[in-house]
Design a protein around this motif. Structure first.
Motif, PDB file in Angstrom:
ATOM      1  N   TYR A 178      -6.769 -22.701 -46.191  1.00 55.66           N
ATOM      2  CA  TYR A 178      -5.485 -23.349 -45.967  1.00 55.66           C
ATOM      3  C   TYR A 178      -5.146 -23.374 -44.474  1.00 55.66           C
ATOM      4  O   TYR A 178      -4.595 -24.341 -43.956  1.00 55.66           O
ATOM      5  CB  TYR A 178      -4.415 -22.575 -46.739  1.00 55.66           C
ATOM      6  N   ALA A 179      -5.516 -22.299 -43.781  1.00 55.16           N
ATOM      7  CA  ALA A 179      -5.057 -22.092 -42.404  1.00 55.16           C
ATOM      8  C   ALA A 179      -5.510 -23.171 -41.432  1.00 55.16           C
ATOM      9  O   ALA A 179      -4.772 -23.531 -40.514  1.00 55.16           O
ATOM     10  CB  ALA A 179      -5.519 -20.725 -41.907  1.00 55.16           C
ATOM     11  N   THR A 180      -6.742 -23.694 -41.609  1.00 53.19           N
ATOM     12  CA  THR A 180      -7.277 -24.643 -40.634  1.00 53.19           C
ATOM     13  C   THR A 180      -6.598 -25.998 -40.675  1.00 53.19           C
ATOM     14  O   THR A 180      -6.740 -26.802 -39.751  1.00 53.19           O
ATOM     15  CB  THR A 180      -8.795 -24.840 -40.860  1.00 53.19           C
ATOM     16  N   GLY A 181      -5.833 -26.239 -41.744  1.00 53.12           N
ATOM     17  CA  GLY A 181      -5.160 -27.528 -41.845  1.00 53.12           C
ATOM     18  C   GLY A 181      -3.664 -27.462 -41.603  1.00 53.12           C
ATOM     19  O   GLY A 181      -2.973 -28.469 -41.725  1.00 53.12           O
ATOM     20  N   VAL A 182      -3.166 -26.285 -41.249  1.00 50.41           N
ATOM     21  CA  VAL A 182      -1.727 -26.105 -41.077  1.00 50.41           C
ATOM     22  C   VAL A 182      -1.422 -25.520 -39.703  1.00 50.41           C
ATOM     23  O   VAL A 182      -1.959 -24.483 -39.330  1.00 50.41           O
ATOM     24  CB  VAL A 182      -1.152 -25.177 -42.179  1.00 50.41           C
ATOM     25  N   LYS A 183      -0.562 -26.194 -38.966  1.00 53.17           N
ATOM     26  CA  LYS A 183      -0.177 -25.705 -37.644  1.00 53.17           C
ATOM     27  C   LYS A 183       0.880 -24.608 -37.778  1.00 53.17           C
ATOM     28  O   LYS A 183       1.740 -24.664 -38.648  1.00 53.17           O
ATOM     29  CB  LYS A 183       0.413 -26.833 -36.804  1.00 53.17           C
ATOM     30  N   ILE A 184       0.799 -23.626 -36.895  1.00 53.08           N
ATOM     31  CA  ILE A 184       1.884 -22.651 -36.798  1.00 53.08           C
ATOM     32  C   ILE A 184       2.878 -23.161 -35.757  1.00 53.08           C
ATOM     33  O   ILE A 184       2.615 -24.141 -35.049  1.00 53.08           O
ATOM     34  CB  ILE A 184       1.353 -21.241 -36.424  1.00 53.08           C
ATOM     35  N   ASP A 185       4.030 -22.531 -35.654  1.00 51.76           N
ATOM     36  CA  ASP A 185       5.050 -22.923 -34.686  1.00 51.76           C
ATOM     37  C   ASP A 185       4.679 -22.339 -33.325  1.00 51.76           C
ATOM     38  O   ASP A 185       4.866 -21.148 -33.075  1.00 51.76           O
ATOM     39  CB  ASP A 185       6.422 -22.415 -35.136  1.00 51.76           C
ATOM     40  N   VAL A 186       4.128 -23.187 -32.475  1.00 48.97           N
ATOM     41  CA  VAL A 186       3.626 -22.724 -31.173  1.00 48.97           C
ATOM     42  C   VAL A 186       4.762 -22.190 -30.305  1.00 48.97           C
ATOM     43  O   VAL A 186       4.624 -21.150 -29.642  1.00 48.97           O
ATOM     44  CB  VAL A 186       2.879 -23.859 -30.445  1.00 48.97           C
ATOM     45  N   GLU A 187       5.881 -22.884 -30.286  1.00 51.37           N
ATOM     46  CA  GLU A 187       7.006 -22.457 -29.446  1.00 51.37           C
ATOM     47  C   GLU A 187       7.529 -21.094 -29.868  1.00 51.37           C
ATOM     48  O   GLU A 187       7.791 -20.229 -29.026  1.00 51.37           O
ATOM     49  CB  GLU A 187       8.124 -23.504 -29.480  1.00 51.37           C
ATOM     50  N   LYS A 188       7.662 -20.878 -31.177  1.00 45.24           N
ATOM     51  CA  LYS A 188       8.129 -19.578 -31.652  1.00 45.24           C
ATOM     52  C   LYS A 188       7.112 -18.486 -31.346  1.00 45.24           C
ATOM     53  O   LYS A 188       7.467 -17.349 -31.036  1.00 45.24           O
ATOM     54  CB  LYS A 188       8.414 -19.638 -33.155  1.00 45.24           C
TER      55      LYS A 188
END
Length: 475
Positions: free
Chosen positions: A120-130
């Motif tokens: 799942y992780a490779t297709g979902v961005k995390i919140d870079v700014e946070k």
């Protein structure tokens, strides 16, 4: 007192011996099989003592008589005849259905394969700014050095704008994630809606060129990840000679353009392909590897594989691919994802865990070609329905937790956090320096090639994970 996870192993060993009537005379081979799937010698001996008729002798040593000895020997001859008979039956049955542990692994994954994607992780961005605004622990690095093992870090395109802040001092190879191939072997630059691919946007950024230059100064190898997450595209690509040639030509052109050190393939095929697709995938890898070594002799080819790929034969024929590549980056995460039920992201122990599923890898593949990739992130679920699950970077998680409210799952050897937000009870599973340290110790104990990281930059302004790598693998 044994942990619940170790008691589970004892139960599995008992089940295994019940269907192995030759467990006495074939102890060495059975012991080897059990160790392969994660059991310890002590656990095996414990169960053998429960099952074996020989163990009773030590309780009867004071009452041995000639009569008793004769009865005992006759009994053993009778038992030998039974064992011989069951060995004959077992041979006729071709040992069908005997390996309980491996069959359980296959059954569980077969049930899940159509429900959720394995990764799942490779297709979902995390919140870079946070991630980069979360407060750091301000940990210093008392230990300096470079890793003696491979530390393979994935750098997703969405982290490029923060590349100046990404910790890279503890890695040996950085994989630019990622460009995507279509069914014809062409790199996807734009989608049908006109939107430009994020990886292609990164590839053409001047900031990337500067970043690569800085990495080279640190003698960090830089490779390009080329991905394919669509079964149909993967099948069409490997079944077409023309598409294979096109892909190989494009891949070599790309790494030459930026003087990169190799290619990392992330082909995430879901389910079990027909044998022809598997064979053609192996031929595709062989063709790519040969061409790379001809034109760029020092370049490397690594292949991303699922944590269960050695336990169940699917797209990756590891026996063939290990001689036609420089290694496997094993994605040791996403045992649980936001698409399914809550649970550990990368359980170290348990019926389905890193320890259990790495066993078949160690049995089939040379250990100097195994890289165990681990998560620098966690997943957060609502305890009851109605609310969405989410992905959180390590930095975001560290901003939420403290030593007083983190719990420890002894079964999986991972931390978790139960908390309330907006009146909703939630549970967060993640990795920290304790759980990652346990896994790093395992890597050292098994003496495999190294570790992987999904993903670089997810620790934000913290450097405790970098420090841990140096402590565990530093020269």
């Amino acid at each position: 007192m044994r942990s619940q996870s170790r008691e589970k192993y004892l139960e599995l060993i008992r089940e295994y011996l019940k269907v192995k009537p030759d467990f006495i005379v074939n102890k060495d081979n059975i012991k080897k099989d059990l160790i392969t799937i994660g059991a310890t010698e002590e656990e095996i001996e414990t169960v053998y003592n429960e099952f074996s008729p020989f163990y009773k002798i030590k309780f009867l040593k004071n009452i041995f008589t000639i009569k008793f000895l004769i009865i005992f020997l006759v009994s053993m001859l009778f038992l030998a005849e039974i064992v011989f008979y069951y060995q004959w039956v077992d041979k006729k049955m071709n040992s069908s259905g005997k390996n309980i542990v491996i069959e359980k692994i296959k059954t569980v994954f077969k049930k899940e394969e159509t429900a959720i994607p394995k990764i799942y992780a490779t297709g979902v961005k995390i919140d870079v700014e946070k991630t980069f605004s979360s407060p750091s622990k301000n940990t210093t690095l008392p230990i300096k050095g470079t890793p003696k093992k491979e530390v393979f870090g994935f750098f997703p395109y969405w982290m490029l704008e923060k590349s100046d802040y990404v910790n890279t001092d503890a890695i040996t190879t950085l994989a630019l994630f990622a460009l995507e191939t279509d069914a014809k072997g062409n790199i996807i630059t734009n989608y049908a809606d006109g939107k430009q691919d994020g990886g292609w946007n990164m590839w053409n950024s001047k900031k990337l060129d500067i970043f690569i230059k800085d990495l080279k100064k640190k003698t960090i190898k830089v490779v390009l990840t080329i991905k394919a997450f669509n079964n149909n595209n993967i099948e069409k690509l490997v079944l077409s000679d023309e598409a294979q040639k096109n892909f190989i030509s494009n891949a070599l052109f790309l790494i030459k353009t930026k003087s990169l050190d190799g290619i990392n393939l992330d082909f995430e095929y879901i389910g079990t392909p027909n044998p022809k697709v598997r064979d053609e995938f192996s031929r595709f890898i062989t063709n790519l590897y040969i061409k790379m070594k001809q034109e760029e002799p020092n370049s490397t080819l690594t292949i991303d594989t699922y944590i269960h790929s050695a336990a169940a034969l699917r797209l990756f024929d590891l026996g063939v691919l290990q001689s036609q590549s420089d290694g496997f980056v094993i994605m040791g995460y996403d045992f649980h994802t936001p698409s399914g039920s809550a649970g550990p992201v990368a359980p170290f122990e348990g019926e389905l865990s890193i320890t259990t599923l790495m066993g078949p890898y160690l049995d089939k593949v040379s250990k100097d070609k195994l890289i165990l990739a681990l998560p620098f992130y966690g997943y957060d679920w609502p305890v009851s329905g109605g609310e969405s699950s989410r992905s959180l970077s390590y930095a975001e998680i560290m901003g939420m937790v403290n030593n007083n409210n983190v719990s420890w799952d002894s079964m999986s050897q991972t931390p978790f956090l139960k908390y309330e937000s907006g009146g909703i009870e939630r549970i967060l599973y993640f990795e920290n320096i304790k759980s990652l340290g346990i896994k790093y110790d395992y890597v050292n104990k098994k003496d495999i090639k190294g570790i992987g990281i999904w993903a670089l930059g997810y620790d934000g302004l913290n450097n405790d994970l970098e420090q841990l790598i140096i402590e565990k693998f530093g020269k």
